[in-house]
Design an enzyme around this catalytic site. Structure first.
Site, PDB file in Angstrom:
ATOM      1  N   GLU A 185     -15.745 -23.946 -29.668  1.00  0.00           N
ATOM      2  CA  GLU A 185     -15.878 -25.406 -30.612  1.00  0.00           C
ATOM      3  C   GLU A 185     -16.800 -26.720 -29.786  1.00  0.00           C
ATOM      4  OE1 GLU A 185     -12.109 -27.641 -31.687  1.00  0.00           O
ATOM      5  OE2 GLU A 185     -11.420 -25.850 -32.913  1.00  0.00           O
ATOM      6  N   GLU A 221      -6.013 -22.318 -30.631  1.00  0.00           N
ATOM      7  CA  GLU A 221      -5.091 -23.176 -29.634  1.00  0.00           C
ATOM      8  C   GLU A 221      -4.025 -23.165 -29.279  1.00  0.00           C
ATOM      9  OE1 GLU A 221      -9.221 -26.862 -29.748  1.00  0.00           O
ATOM     10  OE2 GLU A 221      -6.723 -27.449 -30.446  1.00  0.00           O
TER      11      GLU A 221
END
Length: 663
Positions: A311, A142
């Site tokens: 995710e 991320e």
């Protein structure tokens, strides 16, 4: 199409691992992501490595017929490294260091941290280079999360000066391009150009934009380092990165070094902190389908190929303002939604709720005691239902420009101006009509699309102007939105009136503009009907363009709001305001008609249909059942004509003729 899960064996005793991994296989899971935060477990002290635990976990995954996706663990360096080299920490704009103790606090431009990155990634990838159970890698984790794209440390200052020197022939050229005579901001050399620090008034907009470009290039260069090391060890591995939704990190810049893009989807969180309106009860339970799918379409469009959800929200989550339980069926619904928009894998985060640390209140497919939660059952169901598909074939592109996002963010001219939400106005209108959309960069080749929507191309130079003109001349249908062509690529107003170099294409210029708060009445007429608009209004002065919309309220009354111009074999419509939902629908349906693009009736909020590889998904993100109307020749692979609350149906046919039964 496959289903996966994120697993953290380092959080659990070895005695549990085989049970966990065997249960994953029983659930139909095929990929297991691991290792993104495990640097300290892998290297407890400098030069001493413990791979036994990770070796064992990878072998167990292979034993049960699954594949491992490993991650470079550079988002969380160990304390011993930071104690040795405190200079690897990022610094805030005011110079405050971002401290060790969570994640994402290291500088992308730190030579020390790049060296440490090269060392740990090389050791890891060499270790598993010949392991048949490792399918590929995720770089870091991320990038940009927690507002960490930009850093203001000394390393960044030096790198910024070098970056500028590589892009301008001389500092005199930079001064001219930026317009630094304003407020006596001329520079004598590149070394004197610092990162934009806090000042009594705003920083120079050209300097701010340049620093955004530099910072995003720095992330891309850091990602490139990871990707090169991974491929050097094994060029058959895939390399991806898990982006987050609604970030200002330029995914297009990173895409070139990735085999495909991935992203992390948390619908009930995003609907709370990434859109301005108060979420409805249904949105708190399942999210907003268009907010989620815009990110799906961005990840697909950035690379032009299927993506992964690396995710997927598995239940309640810890980080938004509220932590509602998702609706029964939502976790399955999200998997189908992702696949319908082009995902080839949905990986749930995480396997088990963690007992320690900052994410204890983040659900897993199983509870912390190992017992199955709702997410486990829904992921298992999705794994049984999903099947392999060809890529999405979109005939409409929506042009998204990160640089225009950054530039309008520094000069919004209204607290209500929001680049993403303006983009969403047009995107949502297309999705409500069942249209699949590729979200592409301004550099994308547009000729393959029948219609193109470009809501906010704020920064327009000659190259982009030529590309858009060529597209329309060759028969393309183009829709431009508010603030188009206001600035040049250096963030200066054009010498001519907006839309600058696009004036000949649009057949109009902007005579004036204004921003207005919500309580001011804002209406216009378009094709004989009255519509609402909001926030931004450019008063257009048509030259050869045909006026199509006229402001009816306030100081703008009587001025042109929308023009249409024929150019070559195509046409362009230029909307000078931020349209309300009904006006956006009218604009996009006229565009689709002109381009010959098939679309559906207008579906209500929360109900969406989309086509992939000859199949149509009908997805209900609301708490009320809906009934579809479908052609007699169309059958159902999944579900039936009545789609229950938070449920899905899959039709064996195109979207043609699919609608909602009247009440």
């Amino acid at each position: 199409m496959t289903v996966g899960v994120c697993y953290f064996p380092e959080h659990w005793s070895r005695e549990r691992w085989e049970t966990d991994i065997s249960q994953m296989a029983e659930a139909g899971i095929e990929y297991v992501r691991m290792g993104e935060f495990a640097w300290r477990r892998i290297e407890p002290e400098r030069g001493t490595f413990d791979f036994a635990w990770l070796d064992e976990a990878v072998e167990l995954i292979g034993k049960f017929g699954m594949k491992a996706v490993l991650c470079t663990p550079t988002a969380t360096p160990p304390k011993w490294l930071v104690d040795e080299h405190p200079d690897v920490r990022q610094r805030e704009q005011d110079g405050t260091p971002r401290e060790w103790g969570s994640r994402r606090f290291t500088c992308f431009n730190s030579p020390t941290y790049r060296s440490e990155t090269e060392r740990i990634v090389s050791v890891l990838t060499d270790r598993y280079a010949d392991n048949p159970h490792v399918a590929g890698w995720q770089t870091d984790n991320e990038f940009g999360c927690h507002e960490t794209v930009t850093c203001y440390c000394e390393d960044c200052g030096e790198a910024f000066s070098e970056w500028l020197a590589d892009r301008y022939e001389s500092v005199a050229d930079l001064n001219d391009a930026w317009g630094t005579t304003f407020w006596s901001q001329q520079y004598d050399d590149f070394e004197s150009i610092d990162p934009p620090k806090p000042t009594p008034a705003a920083n120079h907009p050209s300097r701010v934009l340049a620093y955004e470009r530099f910072s995003n290039d720095s992330v891309a260069e850091y990602n490139r380092l990871h990707a090169a090391l991974i491929r050097e060890a094994n060029d058959e591995w895939f390399v991806t990165h898990n982006f987050m939704g609604g970030f200002s990190l330029d995914a297009f810049r990173l895409a070139a070094d990735l085999d495909f893009l991935s992203w992390d989807s948390y619908p009930t969180g995003f609907v709370q902190d990434r859109q301005p309106d108060t979420p409805t009860v249904d949105e708190l339970r399942a999210g907003n389908p268009d907010q989620v799918s815009m990110n799906h379409d961005l990840q697909r469009g950035a690379k032009g190929k299927p993506f992964w959800v690396m995710e997927q929200q598995p239940g309640d989550i810890n980080w938004p303002p509220q932590s509602p339980q998702p609706a029964d069926g939502a976790m399955r619904l999200w998997a189908h939604h992702a696949v319908a928009h082009g995902a080839d894998a949905v990986v749930y985060f995480r396997w088990r709720r963690c007992r320690q640390g900052q994410e204890q209140y983040h659900a897993g497919l199983r509870r912390q005691d190992g017992s199955p939660d709702r997410g486990y059952r829904e992921a298992s169901t999705a794994a049984d239902e999903l099947f392999d598909l060809d890529s999405v074939d979109a005939s409409v592109a929506l042009v998204h420009d990160y640089e225009s996002l950054w530039a309008t963010r520094s000069q919004p001219l209204s607290p209500d101006w929001d680049y993403w939400n303006h983009l969403r106005t047009y995107y949502d209108a297309l999705r409500a009509r069942g249209v699949q959309v590729d979200i592409v960069s301004p550099e994308a080749t547009l000729e393959r699309y029948d219609a193109v929507v470009a809501p906010t191309l704020y920064l327009v130079g000659d190259e982009l102007s030529t590309a858009l003109t060529d597209y329309v001349d060759s028969g393309g249908c183009l829709l431009l939105g508010a603030r188009t062509g206001e600035k040049d690529p250096y963030n200066r107003l054009h010498e001519s009136l907006a839309p600058g170099p696009l004036t000949a294409l649009t057949g109009a210029q902007v005579a004036r503009h204004e921003t207005l708060p919500d309580h001011v009445e804002t209406r216009l007429s378009y094709d004989g009907a009255t519509y609402e608009f909001r926030t931004w209004a450019s008063w257009l002065a048509p030259e050869v363009g045909v006026p199509r919309g006229e402001y009816r309220t306030g100081e703008a009354a009587g001025n042109t709001a929308i023009v249409r111009n024929a150019a070559g074999d195509g046409s362009v419509t230029y909307c000078g305001c931020w349209p309300g939902d009904d006006l956006a629908d009218a604009l996009v349906t006229e565009l689709l008609d002109a381009a010959g693009v098939e679309y559906t009736e207008r579906f209500p909020d929360g109900v969406r249909v989309m086509e992939r590889d000859g199949y149509t998904w009908a997805l209900n993100f609301t708490s009320d059942p809906v009934t579809l109307t479908v052609p007699d020749s169309t059958g159902f692979l999944l579900g039936e004509s009545t789609v229950d609350a938070f449920d899905t149906a899959v039709l064996d046919g195109s979207i043609r003729g699919v609608g909602l039964a009247s009440e």
